[in-house]
Design an enzyme around this catalytic site. Structure first.
Site, PDB file in Angstrom:
ATOM      1  N   ASP A 185     -15.166   9.823  41.394  1.00 36.20           N
ATOM      2  CA  ASP A 185     -14.511   8.868  42.280  1.00 36.20           C
ATOM      3  C   ASP A 185     -14.928   8.918  43.760  1.00 36.20           C
ATOM      4  OD1 ASP A 185     -13.296   9.338  39.865  1.00 36.20           O
ATOM      5  OD2 ASP A 185     -11.270   9.317  40.616  1.00 36.20           O
ATOM      6  N   GLU A 421      -9.124  21.728  36.335  1.00 39.99           N
ATOM      7  CA  GLU A 421      -9.985  20.547  36.426  1.00 39.99           C
ATOM      8  C   GLU A 421     -11.268  20.892  37.218  1.00 39.99           C
ATOM      9  OE1 GLU A 421      -7.956  17.462  38.506  1.00 39.99           O
ATOM     10  OE2 GLU A 421      -9.314  15.878  37.840  1.00 39.99           O
TER      11      GLU A 421
HETATM   12  C1  9WN Z   1      -9.440   7.860  37.778  1.00 40.66           C
HETATM   13  C2  9WN Z   1      -9.548  11.975  33.862  1.00 40.66           C
HETATM   14  C3  9WN Z   1     -10.348  11.340  34.989  1.00 40.66           C
HETATM   15  C4  9WN Z   1     -11.853  11.640  34.835  1.00 40.66           C
HETATM   16  C5  9WN Z   1     -12.642  11.235  36.078  1.00 40.66           C
HETATM   17  C6  9WN Z   1     -11.988  11.840  37.306  1.00 40.66           C
HETATM   18  C7  9WN Z   1     -10.526  11.423  37.393  1.00 40.66           C
HETATM   19  C8  9WN Z   1      -9.181   9.366  37.703  1.00 40.66           C
HETATM   20  C9  9WN Z   1      -8.424   9.753  38.936  1.00 40.66           C
HETATM   21  O1  9WN Z   1      -9.844  11.827  36.226  1.00 40.66           O
HETATM   22  O2  9WN Z   1     -10.462  10.022  37.583  1.00 40.66           O
HETATM   23  O3  9WN Z   1     -10.009   7.406  36.612  1.00 40.66           O
HETATM   24  O4  9WN Z   1      -7.206   9.516  38.997  1.00 40.66           O
HETATM   25  O5  9WN Z   1      -9.008  10.277  39.885  1.00 40.66           O
HETATM   26  O6  9WN Z   1     -12.672  11.492  38.470  1.00 40.66           O
HETATM   27  O7  9WN Z   1     -13.976  11.664  35.947  1.00 40.66           O
HETATM   28  O8  9WN Z   1     -12.367  10.965  33.718  1.00 40.66           O
HETATM   29  O9  9WN Z   1      -9.840  13.340  33.759  1.00 40.66           O
END
Ligand code: 9WN
Length: 449
Positions: A185, A421
């Site tokens: 992101d 994470e």
């Molecule tokens: C938005 C779920 C996801 C990953 C992405 C990570 C994060 C979400 C967020 O979490 O994205 O989709 O709220 O930031 O950047 O890679 O798939 O783990």
């Protein structure tokens, strides 16, 4: 065996047990939540990674995980980045904010989904699930083989969507329409294109949920970044999630070199699956692999030694020093000398050889880059899932020599943690969500693979 030499074995067994417990706890019965509180739905590339972890425990459950993701597939073939759990209504931005089925017939009415996608790692996951099931037992292999033709048709539609809508000019690079599509992101990769994305004056008000779950706001995107992400969602929704319209008018339009490398490798995997099924699309899929390998290799910037994304609104390459720059190592395609230089860069002090690193893993952004921030999400922290994926792809290409040290380093990082994470790269402190499903999958595959 002496007590001392027994220690790593016991440590590994504990990590395996812990990882399996995380996946079990995050399993709703039909999907594994990406994380228990922060991401309580099924995310696309998370589900693919998770399915590989599950394949070590129960190959049938791995197939079911992907089947659930496929229920969200759009009529266009797109696999959406989130398939929402209807029982979980507190997440933001949730299905109402995306409003997909409300604005396009291409989106399913049920399950509800988001309107964008994520890197296409799925065929690689399926390739691995088949191999793991066959290794487990003849019966498990036969069950997965029986499931494979249906999964193959879904994957073929997904891949055809990507070549048709995300690379209509056949450049060998996928275009993304929102930073969330990269899965990284707030990476410095997107700073420039996002600096041109205006926050909509009529952006509907919202209340973030992520900063209520992760209390230290420094670990998450800023308010301005989030305003831009939400403006992007609003713009896509107002365009009816119509890819042609978005290509013409979208404010954020960039090629994604990492997703393109993933696609090259995944096309190769899908061609192998097609061949094993006697399907007629082998040559088509091999051509995709070839085209995208070349597109990724051509993106290497001689000065930085990394592959770069391009801002299609300005035509300018995006000169960020991030882990995505190593994309060619995932799919191949470089000449011998250029690959040797890239491996040397990976081992250098700008990356895994940085003297301050707690573990010699790849941080999301180079600690030597001015954009580096050790706690801010994709701007510096180390992500076990990313390092696992790099190890997996390197080994798949026969580069176990490069993968070996990285494999050991990420295992050391995982042994200390809580399946976080991401981690602070200098201290190893776990950050973001705990009990993240794809981190558990990484541990299982690295230890049991
Ligand atoms: C938005 C779920 C996801 C990953 C992405 C990570 C994060 C979400 C967020 O979490 O994205 O989709 O709220 O930031 O950047 O890679 O798939 O783990």
């Amino acid at each position: 065996m002496s007590a001392v030499s027994d220690l790593p074995v016991r440590r590994d067994a504990q990590v395996v047990a812990g990882a399996a417990a995380v996946l079990r706890a995050n399993d709703t019965g039909v999907m594994v939540r990406a994380a228990p509180h922060l991401y309580p739905h099924q995310w696309s590339w998370d589900a693919a990674f998770v399915s590989v972890g599950l394949a070590h425990l129960d190959p049938g459950r791995a197939c079911a995980e992907l089947d659930h993701l496929f229920t969200g597939q759009w009529r266009t073939g797109m696999l959406p980045h989130i398939v929402f759990d209807p029982a979980e209504t507190d997440y933001f931005p949730g299905p109402d904010r995306w409003g997909c089925a409300e604005v396009t017939d291409d989106a399913p009415v049920a399950p509800r989904t988001s309107g964008i996608c994520q890197p296409p790692v799925h065929a690689l996951a399926v390739e691995r699930i088949v191999a793991l099931a066959e290794r487990r037992s003849a019966a498990a292999g036969a069950r997965v083989r029986a499931w494979l033709p249906g999964a193959y048709r879904r994957l073929l539609a997904w891949h055809r969507y990507l070549v048709r809508e995300r690379d209509p000019l056949r450049t060998g690079l996928l275009t993304i329409h929102h930073g969330w599509e990269s899965g990284m992101d707030n990476s410095p990769r997107w700073d420039e294109p996002y600096s041109r994305v205006a926050v909509l004056p009529d952006l509907p008000p919202y209340r973030r949920r992520d900063t209520r779950v992760v209390r230290d706001a420094a670990q998450r995107p800023t308010r301005l970044e989030y305003d831009r992400y939400l403006s992007g969602v609003e713009e896509l929704r107002r365009a009816g999630y119509d890819d042609a319209r978005i290509r013409a008018t979208g404010g954020f339009l960039v090629t994604d070199v990492l997703a393109s490398a993933v696609f090259a490798a995944a096309s190769e995997a899908l061609a192998g699956i097609a061949r094993s099924l006697g399907a007629g699309e082998v040559a088509e899929l091999e051509e995709h692999a070839e085209r995208f390998r070349a597109g990724v290799a051509d993106s290497v910037d001689a000065g930085l030694g990394l592959a770069l994304d391009t801002d299609l609104r300005t035509g300018a390459p995006l000169r960020a020093e991030t882990v995505a720059g190593f994309a060619p190592l995932l799919c191949g395609g470089l000449g011998t000398a250029t690959e040797r230089e890239m491996v040397a860069l990976l081992r250098s002090e700008r990356w895994t050889g940085h003297p301050g690193l707690r573990h010699a893993v790849l941080p999301s952004t180079s600690p030597a880059s001015p954009a580096f921030h050790p706690r801010a999400y994709w701007r510096g922290p180390t992500w076990p899932v990313v390092d696992w994926f790099v190890v997996w792809m390197l080994e798949r290409r026969g580069r176990a020599d490069v993968a070996g040290p990285l494999r050991r380093a990420v295992l050391d990082e995982l042994a200390e943690g809580s399946f976080a994470e991401y981690h602070e790269p200098f201290t190893g402190e776990p950050l973001g969500s705990a009990a993240q499903s794809w981190t558990a999958a990484a541990a299982l595959d690295l230890l049991l693979g």
